[in-house]
Design an enzyme around this catalytic site. Structure first.
Site, mmCIF file in Angstrom:
data_model
loop_
_atom_site.group_PDB
_atom_site.id
_atom_site.type_symbol
_atom_site.label_atom_id
_atom_site.label_comp_id
_atom_site.label_asym_id
_atom_site.label_seq_id
_atom_site.Cartn_x
_atom_site.Cartn_y
_atom_site.Cartn_z
ATOM 1 N N ASN A 129 0.808 -1.238 0.000
ATOM 2 C CA ASN A 129 0.000 0.000 0.000
ATOM 3 C C ASN A 129 0.833 1.277 0.000
ATOM 4 O OD1 ASN A 129 0.748 -0.640 2.647
ATOM 5 N ND2 ASN A 129 -0.967 0.476 3.503
ATOM 6 N N GLU A 187 3.524 -5.326 12.364
ATOM 7 C CA GLU A 187 2.589 -4.207 12.178
ATOM 8 C C GLU A 187 1.486 -4.711 11.270
ATOM 9 O OE1 GLU A 187 2.835 -1.449 13.724
ATOM 10 O OE2 GLU A 187 4.856 -1.692 14.495
ATOM 11 N N CYS A 204 -3.327 1.488 6.410
ATOM 12 C CA CYS A 204 -3.731 0.776 7.630
ATOM 13 C C CYS A 204 -4.300 1.729 8.670
ATOM 14 C CB CYS A 204 -2.538 0.025 8.201
ATOM 15 S SG CYS A 204 -1.119 1.093 8.442
ATOM 16 N N GLU A 206 7.426 0.417 15.960
ATOM 17 C CA GLU A 206 8.469 0.969 15.108
ATOM 18 C C GLU A 206 8.620 2.446 15.469
ATOM 19 O OE1 GLU A 206 6.647 -0.346 11.224
ATOM 20 O OE2 GLU A 206 8.528 -1.453 11.090
HETATM 21 P P1 NDP Z 1 0.128 -9.414 3.220
HETATM 22 O O1 NDP Z 1 0.114 -9.881 4.621
HETATM 23 O O2 NDP Z 1 -0.593 -10.204 2.202
HETATM 24 O O3 NDP Z 1 1.614 -9.261 2.676
HETATM 25 C C1 NDP Z 1 2.597 -8.467 3.310
HETATM 26 C C2 NDP Z 1 3.968 -8.945 2.877
HETATM 27 O O4 NDP Z 1 4.180 -10.258 3.388
HETATM 28 C C3 NDP Z 1 4.136 -9.048 1.368
HETATM 29 O O5 NDP Z 1 5.466 -8.732 1.024
HETATM 30 C C4 NDP Z 1 3.822 -10.502 1.125
HETATM 31 O O6 NDP Z 1 4.367 -10.949 -0.078
HETATM 32 C C5 NDP Z 1 4.504 -11.127 2.337
HETATM 33 N N1 NDP Z 1 4.057 -12.474 2.676
HETATM 34 C C6 NDP Z 1 2.882 -13.084 2.393
HETATM 35 N N2 NDP Z 1 2.877 -14.361 2.863
HETATM 36 C C7 NDP Z 1 4.086 -14.539 3.479
HETATM 37 C C8 NDP Z 1 4.694 -15.641 4.154
HETATM 38 N N3 NDP Z 1 4.089 -16.820 4.287
HETATM 39 N N4 NDP Z 1 5.918 -15.466 4.663
HETATM 40 C C9 NDP Z 1 6.563 -14.293 4.535
HETATM 41 N N5 NDP Z 1 6.059 -13.229 3.878
HETATM 42 C C10 NDP Z 1 4.837 -13.340 3.371
HETATM 43 O O7 NDP Z 1 -0.388 -7.909 3.271
HETATM 44 P P2 NDP Z 1 -0.678 -6.979 2.044
HETATM 45 O O8 NDP Z 1 0.552 -6.830 1.200
HETATM 46 O O9 NDP Z 1 -1.957 -7.414 1.427
HETATM 47 O O10 NDP Z 1 -0.865 -5.564 2.782
HETATM 48 C C11 NDP Z 1 -2.083 -5.147 3.288
HETATM 49 C C12 NDP Z 1 -2.131 -5.370 4.783
HETATM 50 O O11 NDP Z 1 -1.057 -4.682 5.417
HETATM 51 C C13 NDP Z 1 -3.385 -4.809 5.387
HETATM 52 O O12 NDP Z 1 -3.935 -5.735 6.287
HETATM 53 C C14 NDP Z 1 -2.894 -3.591 6.154
HETATM 54 O O13 NDP Z 1 -3.688 -3.240 7.235
HETATM 55 C C15 NDP Z 1 -1.538 -4.014 6.568
HETATM 56 N N6 NDP Z 1 -0.719 -2.848 6.873
HETATM 57 C C16 NDP Z 1 -0.384 -2.582 8.174
HETATM 58 C C17 NDP Z 1 0.325 -1.447 8.499
HETATM 59 C C18 NDP Z 1 0.747 -1.178 9.909
HETATM 60 O O14 NDP Z 1 1.659 -0.381 10.094
HETATM 61 N N7 NDP Z 1 0.145 -1.779 10.906
HETATM 62 C C19 NDP Z 1 0.717 -0.482 7.474
HETATM 63 C C20 NDP Z 1 0.331 -0.875 6.150
HETATM 64 C C21 NDP Z 1 -0.367 -2.015 5.869
HETATM 65 P P3 NDP Z 1 3.452 -10.958 -1.416
HETATM 66 O O15 NDP Z 1 2.895 -9.608 -1.613
HETATM 67 O O16 NDP Z 1 4.451 -11.318 -2.425
HETATM 68 O O17 NDP Z 1 2.397 -12.005 -1.189
#
Ligand code: NDP
Length: 480
Positions: free
Chosen positions: A151, A249, A283, A461
């Site tokens: 995002n 996070e 988020c 963080e």
């Molecule tokens: P995901 O959890 O799908 O993915 C996040 C990252 O983790 C990506 O790089 C993804 O790779 C990777 N990933 C997925 N599966 C695995 C695994 N089994 N092992 C290791 N890494 C893995 O989240 P999104 O990318 O869909 O992001 C949206 C989410 O992030 C929302 O829920 C949002 O709320 C949260 N978010 C939280 C924030 C915070 O600060 N609390 C800030 C911003 C977002 P790939 O994309 O290649 O699948």
């Protein structure tokens, strides 16, 4: 077609098995580049490079480390146009947002930690009566893993990498497979800034293979992850038997509490932003809006009017306020929530449908959507939609507002709009969230702790919290 490459040991390289993933432009729905589908071997190569670089990087002078990070920060600004364009195309966000927020913030992340590390002090305790003094060493951990979402691609990627490097660690990092472009461009910037080979290694690929190889690696002892709650839970489960240090996070479903005594115009303008900025894919967005009943009808009218005025369009168009959603599957997921509005007892007050942008007919566009709900326990108010969809609902008393705010499994942030100091302080103290904004939203000071409670994650963080996470404290006791 443009091929994104891994950045390992200071050089760009193709994935060892020569497997590639399609990268889509969300504004057109077309494939515009390919990225590596990296294997366990690629991750191992990145780890080896990081391991080799660690002894020298962790013992280099603080000033030298700080200078290199500051140089990366300034090169990001020198390349603002290139990076902002790349981010807008890759993610679908308006170019104006990438130019004014995402890329400058990526630079600030490096700049901030370049300086923070020079101020990072450890504790000392004189043990009175025992003739002893204790002090704490803060050693870098070694090779650490950083995994970030799609995002705010470069913004969140660098929010992890900068403190990890500042603290003397070397890094294996994976950006989201959906938005790899600016992380790819960062490699070149790091080389130009003089970052030694192997200190930062960027491996592209799928979460459940490349990401999984990072979290399962027995010698990557700390993982900093931002992403969805389900992925966070999976990482916690995988990492627990290896006793890895974790910063998670995760998701949010943040309340926006609006009281009648607030500064109405400021609240309205900010609420529009906190609802729909980045297509609602932040988020911290305030997706659950609760309004004091006495101003509910007025708010409804004004909020719909302002939302109608938002310009939805192609991300590179300077007039665009709302760009494309990040992917087709995400678009469908967000739309599926709108489709259950009626059966959940909700009423769509505005929006609710796809949008066709002339010349970009296959792009992933959705109207900003306002849904009135009568129940705060429905799926629309309980599950993270992560798109341009908000729910609105009236409340009558402060206690009711508080209980609505806390009635959710998430606890990332909350916003309170009131000019009553006692009320705002009472709510700030009792709302279950890691971040509270009073009469503002997303105003950030990088020194402050950032993170959530409940299902929004563990750890913080930002500022010294990040430097503490990326170091291992060791107590030394001297008897004299
Ligand atoms: P995901 O959890 O799908 O993915 C996040 C990252 O983790 C990506 O790089 C993804 O790779 C990777 N990933 C997925 N599966 C695995 C695994 N089994 N092992 C290791 N890494 C893995 O989240 P999104 O990318 O869909 O992001 C949206 C989410 O992030 C929302 O829920 C949002 O709320 C949260 N978010 C939280 C924030 C915070 O600060 N609390 C800030 C911003 C977002 P790939 O994309 O290649 O699948």
């Amino acid at each position: 077609m443009k091929k994104i490459e891994n950045y390992i040991n200071g050089e760009y390289s193709t994935p060892i098995e020569n497997r590639w993933i399609d990268n889509y432009n969300p504004s057109t729905g077309e494939i515009y580049s390919l990225l590596p589908n990296s294997s366990v071997t690629d991750v191992q190569m990145a780890y080896e490079a990081a391991k080799t670089a660690f002894p020298s990087w962790s013992t280099t002078s603080l000033q030298h480390r700080s200078d290199i990070l500051a140089k990366i920060a300034s090169l990001i600004i020198e390349n603002l146009e290139l990076l902002a364009n790349a981010e807008a195309i890759d993610n679908g966000k308006p170019l104006s947002l990438a130019t004014s927020v995402d890329i400058p913030r990526a630079s600030s992340n490096f700049d901030f930690f370049a300086h923070a590390i020079t101020q990072f002090a450890s504790e000392a305790h004189e043990s009175m009566g025992q003739n002893a003094i204790n002090f704490t060493l803060r050693n870098p951990i070694g090779v650490v893993g950083c995994i970030s979402p799609w995002n705010l691609p470069l913004y969140l990627f660098t929010w992890k990498i900068a403190p990890a490097l500042a603290a003397g660690n070397t890094v294996v990092a994976k950006p989201s497979e959906i938005t790899p472009m600016t992380a790819y461009l960062l490699g070149d910037i790091c080389t130009k800034a003089g970052l030694p080979k192997g200190v930062l290694n960027i491996v592209h690929g799928l979460g459940n293979t490349t990401g999984q190889a990072i979290i399962e690696h027995p010698d990557i002892k700390a993982i900093s992850f931002t992403g969805g709650t389900a992925t966070g839970a999976h990482i916690a489960k995988t990492a627990a038997p290896m006793f890895k240090k974790l910063s998670l996070e995760l998701g949010g479903k943040n309340p926006n509490l609006i009281f009648a005594d607030c500064d109405y115009e400021k609240m309205l303008t900010t609420t529009l932003r906190s609802s729909f900025a980045n297509q609602g894919q932040i988020c911290l967005c305030g997706s659950r809006i609760f309004i004091e009943r006495t101003i509910y009808d007025q708010f409804k009218k004004d909020f719909i009017k302002k939302t109608k005025a938002l310009k939805i369009g192609e991300p590179l168009n300077k007039e665009t306020n709302i760009g494309a959603l990040v992917s087709k599957s995400h678009l469908e997921k967000v739309k599926s929530y709108i489709d259950i509005a009626e059966q959940e007892g909700g009423t769509i007050l505005y929006g609710g449908d796809y949008i066709t942008v002339k010349g970009y007919e296959n792009g992933y566009y959705l109207q900003p959507t306002i849904i009135e709900v009568t129940d705060s326990n429905c799926r629309l108010t309980q599950e993270e939609i992560f798109g341009p969809v908000v729910t609105i609902m009236p409340f009558d008393t402060d206690d009711q507002a508080l209980s609505l705010a806390n009635n959710v499994r998430y606890g990332l942030s909350a916003t309170i709009w009131t000019n009553n100091l006692n009320r705002s302080m009472y709510l700030a103290k009792h709302i279950q969230a890691g971040i509270i904004w009073i009469n503002t939203w997303m105003m950030r000071d990088l020194r402050t702790p950032f993170g959530g409670v409940k299902d929004s994650g563990i750890g913080r963080e930002g500022g010294f919290e990040a430097l503490r996470f990326f170091t291992e404290p060791k107590n030394v006791c001297i008897h004299y």
